[in-house]
Design an enzyme around this catalytic site. Structure first.
Site, PDB file in Angstrom:
ATOM      1  N   LYS A   1       0.874  -1.181   0.000  1.00 27.88           N
ATOM      2  CA  LYS A   1       0.000   0.000   0.000  1.00 27.88           C
ATOM      3  C   LYS A   1       0.908   1.226   0.000  1.00 27.88           C
ATOM      4  O   LYS A   1       1.939   1.238   0.705  1.00 27.88           O
ATOM      5  CB  LYS A   1      -0.889  -0.022   1.248  1.00 27.88           C
ATOM      6  CG  LYS A   1      -1.915   1.110   1.305  1.00 27.88           C
ATOM      7  CD  LYS A   1      -2.845   0.988   2.513  1.00 27.88           C
ATOM      8  CE  LYS A   1      -3.903   2.086   2.541  1.00 27.88           C
ATOM      9  NZ  LYS A   1      -4.817   1.965   3.697  1.00 27.88           N
TER      10      LYS A   1
ATOM     11  N   SER B   1      -9.827   2.120   2.804  1.00 27.90           N
ATOM     12  CA  SER B   1      -8.900   2.868   1.964  1.00 27.90           C
ATOM     13  C   SER B   1      -7.909   1.995   1.197  1.00 27.90           C
ATOM     14  O   SER B   1      -7.328   2.448   0.224  1.00 27.90           O
ATOM     15  CB  SER B   1      -8.131   3.863   2.828  1.00 27.90           C
ATOM     16  OG  SER B   1      -7.290   3.179   3.744  1.00 27.90           O
TER      17      SER B   1
ATOM     18  N   SER C   1     -10.171  -0.272   6.941  1.00 30.77           N
ATOM     19  CA  SER C   1      -9.535  -0.101   5.639  1.00 30.77           C
ATOM     20  C   SER C   1      -8.840  -1.331   5.067  1.00 30.77           C
ATOM     21  O   SER C   1      -8.463  -1.328   3.898  1.00 30.77           O
ATOM     22  CB  SER C   1      -8.533   1.058   5.692  1.00 30.77           C
ATOM     23  OG  SER C   1      -9.217   2.286   5.648  1.00 30.77           O
TER      24      SER C   1
END
Lengths: 484, 478
Positions: A76, A151, A175
């Protein structure tokens, strides 16, 4: 190769069925072909990946390989990677190259895992649909114009589309779990303090926790094994030995006590999702688990508390993005005030600005007691609810999200509706507990996630419980159309 | 109208750690800009603070030394505001739960009385960097070497009533932190600095007047001047029918004036909240006990000991314990002098201090060691030399001519104590001064000094003054 799990890829590498270089090349090719549409990567690091794969192959030949040696994965874009841009999905950090690696980055590197690139995400991890990214929205491979959740939307989408066997994610209010659910993959948010936050760009420091996103619980166990552990550079990281997560995967769950909180099955939950979760629970009964109805009475307070604590912390955490030392700086500032206002005004997107404003307001003199302090008190009540529940049950199960993946643009106009898609995940962060999402079926050909919540540092049990389910179901093996 | 001044001080003492409070970067002063700032000090994304445990020990030492409550649990908080030399956009400080609460310091007033000043609290925090406005062609340079340097902010109660009291308090704290070896006390380098809250009220009024906060006063002299000029300003404002505004004022030492920096309305809302990156600081009783055992003898205790063991007066004892180095020096002199503790006190506070001041030297830089000075005092005590000759010898020692005995020997400065020899010298003087002798005997007794002078001149000051007096008296009666 891309349909294989990490476990299979690892043995393939060791047996010489293919090399890490071939493996990496294969995934890079898939990214090249399929990602322009999905937009799950912000940065692809092909050259570095191939060089690292070359090294990994030598190590495998020399017999010094671990379970992740030569295995591709994606980070990420919130984990700092030395020499490679870490944007956090924001224009603010579009030009930011950290001179250090995050604790998690280091551990993955030391384990010999090969970073394919950095995945797309909601700006500074603020969002539930990956639509707040400066780099554009990510698509959910399960349907045209559907969001992957957020997210960690890029990480989830990339794993679901078989562009990467696994990825890292972070979870502040859901997330990891919510996008895992919406994309039909397996993700675990560990206990707060289990994984180092060093070099993981902060959204809300007291809630943020990194974790793996993979296709199976077994793969997630392997990646978590590497990510977890003490890091003295993070004062909130807990110095406690990491158990062998794979060792207990095959333990029987006969007699396991599952709690179903009634508050997580009420109004707002899609009826089809509810039915799917019921079926998953039935499967657990068949495996010998005992199901108990429980109550987490303060659940309805979780969202209001979360939307005070998280913005409050973010309003302060993001203050360092001021255009002075790094990151976006406006053109030709006339004075200091202009430098601040325009650099931040241009660098941050709408949702980030909204949360900074909410947070600064909640911390202001005269409002602190009513908002921040009250929210902290609620946090304690919520933790106490879970504490009591775990005196009664071993794990708690619920839907991960109230609906399946929703449409791009469907909820962007109304932040409150968007916030409600995390309604079942945020209490876990407020309490600091580990939580997981496991593929549990489909509604209208869209994946549904089952959330499994455990007691503190009980990740091994969560993984065991998920793995046992995956031995008798095949939801996690389904591949979205066009990505076979 | 008669006015009363009320002053409270906030002292920032830089803690003498090798590395910063939340990072491993060194704290040494004077390096090239931005060479002593790591990613944590620069506030880069993702990096986290880790508490330097040494600062906890140092703060605990201070708390114990002022009889305060050392908090078993204290919490770091973020003080949020934007400034270019504040890299994170917040300063890590302590707010609701400081590490030290409630303590006191005793100061000596001019009239000899002591007054107790309360210390409200002392808390740990990080320093900011420095903005450099010169040499950047209209731009501002930022040096973050100082960012993250540990500070102990010591907040007093508003219990001082004059600039002199404020300075006395500040000096006590300054001395104490050096005794404890938690701060080098270097005011030029900014290791010890002070903000003063000053207000005035009509004498007898209970409630406090509106205060102004004076910033950036970096010497004892400036503290005194800044407070006095501010008191004058406030009284003028009120007597002219105006109102004192609550504001922050900057002291300009060049113009000896204070001027407004920002008013209360412009003041920041710092939006304090507990720093989620740091755990609460917890200290158990055994740790605090261990720190207590490590405390050195404190100035107040030392002063009492000097009074009782060395027979010193309160004033001398106070002066001699004003710094640990001076006290150590004095004790060594007293020992080396073979018990001449009062004489030692006179010499250290007198001749030695005068020479140090003259040459702008610290006590640790004295070319005359305590052993040398003690040796000299022994020779005074055993009548080998007179006090007057001793001063000549002291100067010679200062100039590196050796120790007292060798200088006495080399220069033949041994005192003449042989009664016969002194009598002979006096006989000669009387024989050579018939007119003076006549006048003296006629009643002009002042001339006694003339004869003494002649005797000392003839012996180059070496004659024992007491003997000269005694013999001269009996001869003049003659």
């Amino acid at each position: 190769m891309h349909t294989k799990t990490i476990v299979d890829l690892s043995s393939g590498l060791k047996e010489g069925a293919f090399s890490s270089e071939e493996l990496v090349q294969h995934f890079l090719k898939r990214i090249d072909q399929l990602d322009p549409d999905l937009n799950s990567f912000i940065t692809v690091t092909g050259e570095q990946a191939l060089a690292a794969a070359h090294e990994a192959d030598q190590k495998i030949k020399a017999g010094g390989a671990g379970p992740l040696t030569g295995i591709p994965f994606a980070h990420k874009d919130i984990f700092c990677t030395k020499g490679v841009r870490t944007s956090c999905g924001s224009r603010m950090l579009d030009n930011f190259i950290a001179p250090y690696n995050a604790g998690v980055t280091e551990k993955m590197q030391q384990a010999g895992a090969i970073m394919l690139g950095k995945t797309n995400m909601d700006e500074f991890a603020m969002g539930s649909s990956n639509e707040t990214s400066y780099y554009g929205p990510v698509k959910n491979p399960w349907g045209d114009n559907l969001v992957p959740g957020g997210s960690s939307g890029g990480s989830a989408s990339a794993v679901a589309a078989r562009l990467s066997p696994a990825s890292t994610g972070t979870d502040t209010g859901g997330s990891i779990r919510q996008p895992a659910a919406l994309c039909g993959i397996t993700g675990i948010k560990p206990t707060y303090g289990r994984v180092s936050r060093y070099g993981m760009i902060a959204f809300a420091s007291s809630l943020d926790q990194g974790g793996p996103m993979a296709r199976t619980a077994e793969d997630a166990a392997l990646v978590l094994q590497t990510m977890a552990g003490f890091d003295e550079r993070d004062s909130t990281c807990v110095d406690q030995p990491v158990p062998d997560y794979t060792a207990s995967l095959n333990d029987s769950i006969q007699g396991l006590k599952i709690g179903l909180p009634k508050e997580y099955f009420g109004e707002g939950l899609d009826a089809n999702v509810a039915r799917t979760i019921d079926e998953a629970i039935a499967e657990y009964r068949k495996l010998g688990a005992e199901v108990v109805d429980i109550s987490l009475p303060n659940s309805k307070l979780a969202a209001p508390a979360y939307y005070v604590v998280a913005p409050a912390e973010c309003s302060s955490n993001l203050s360092r993005m001021d255009g002075v030392r790094f990151g976006h700086r406006c053109k030709d500032p006339v004075d200091l005030e202009d430098l601040y206002k325009r650099s931040r005004g241009e660098g941050f997107g709408e949702e980030v600005k909204r949360r900074i404003l909410i947070g600064a307001y909640a911390l202001s003199a005269g409002y602190y007691d009513a908002y921040y302090l009250k929210a902290q008190q609620i946090r304690r009540l919520i933790s106490d609810d879970f504490k009591k529940a775990f005196e009664q049950v071993d794990v708690i199960m619920s839907p991960t999200a109230p609906t399946t993946a929703f449409g791009l643009g469907e909820k962007t106009k109304d932040p409150i509706t968007m916030y409600l898609s995390d309604i079942y995940t945020i209490a876990v962060n407020l309490a600091g507990l580990p939580g997981m999402s496991v593929p549990a079926g489909f509604v209208n050909e869209l994946p549904v996630g089952l959330q499994i919540i455990g007691n503190y540092f009980d990740e091994a049990r969560l993984l065991n419980v998920a793995h046992q389910y995956q031995q008798v179901t095949d939801w996690h093996t389904r591949i979205p159309k066009g990505f076979e | 109208m008669e006015w009363e001044t009320v002053i409270g001080l906030e002292i920032h003492a830089q803690l003498a750690t090798r590395s910063k409070i939340f990072s491993a970067a060194p704290t040494a002063y004077g390096a090239e800009p931005n060479t002593q700032a790591c990613a944590v000090d620069l506030g880069l994304p993702g990096v986290l603070p880790v508490l330097n445990k040494e600062v906890v020990r140092m703060a605990a030492k201070f708390g114990l030394a002022i009889g305060a409550n050392v908090s078993r649990r204290s919490v770091f908080a973020r003080k949020n505001y934007f400034y270019p030399d504040l890299p994170k956009g917040y300063q890590i400080s302590q707010f609701e739960l400081p590490i030290v609460e409630g303590g006191h310091i005793e100061i000596e007033l001019e009239n000899g009385e002591t007054k107790t000043i309360g210390v409200t609290r002392a808390h740990l925090e990080e320093d900011a960097g420095k903005s450099l406005h010169e040499d950047f062609h209209g731009m501002t340079g930022i040096d973050l070497n100082r960012a993250g340097t540990p500070l102990l902010e010591i907040v007093s109660e508003p219990e001082m009533n004059s600039a002199e009291e404020a300075v006395a308090y500040m000096k006590k704290i300054h001395s104490l932190v050096q005794y404890l070896e938690i701060c080098d006390g270097n005011m030029q380098e900014g290791s010890f600095r002070c903000d003063a809250n000053v207000s005035v009220r009509p004498k007898g009024q209970k409630e406090l007047g509106t205060r102004a906060e004076l910033k950036n006063i970096n010497s004892f002299r400036f503290v005194e001047k800044a407070i006095n000029i501010e008191i004058e300003r406030q009284i003028d404002v009120i007597e002219d029918g105006g109102k004192v505004m609550q504001e922050t004022r900057l002291y300009d030492s060049d113009r000896n004036e204070t001027r407004s920096m920002r008013s209360k309305e412009e003041a920041n809302d710092y939006r304090y909240f507990p720093d989620p990156d740091l755990l609460p600081v917890e200290m158990d009783d055994s740790f605090i006990e261990e720190v207590r055992k490590s405390l050195p003898e404190l100035p107040a205790q030392k002063k009492q000991r000097f009074i009782s063991d060395f027979g010193l007066g309160a004033y001398d004892a106070d002066v001699l314990t004003s710094s640990r180095e001076l006290a150590d020096y004095y004790e060594a002199v007293a020992t080396a002098s073979g018990g001449q503790s009062k004489l030692a006190a006179n010499w250290v506070t007198g001749e030695l201090t005068a020479m140090l001041n003259k040459e702008n030297k610290e006590i640790t830089e004295s070319p005359v060691s305590p052993e040398m000075l003690g040796g000299l005092l022994q020779r005074i005590a055993d009548n080998t030399i007179s006090g007057k000759i001793a001063k000549t010898i002291f100067e010679a020692m200062w100039n590196g001519e050796g120790d007292a005995d060798s200088i006495i020997e080399k220069k033949g400065l041994k005192q003449i104590t042989d009664t016969g020899a002194i009598e002979k010298i006096i006989d000669d003087i009387l024989a050579n001064s018939p007119s003076q002798l006549e006048e003296y005997r006629a009643g002009k007794e002042k001339l006694f000094g003339y004869f003494v002078g002649q005797a000392m001149k003839a012996t180059k000051g070496k004659a024992n003054p007491a003997q000269v007096n005694q013999i001269l008296k009996s001869k003049l009666k003659g």
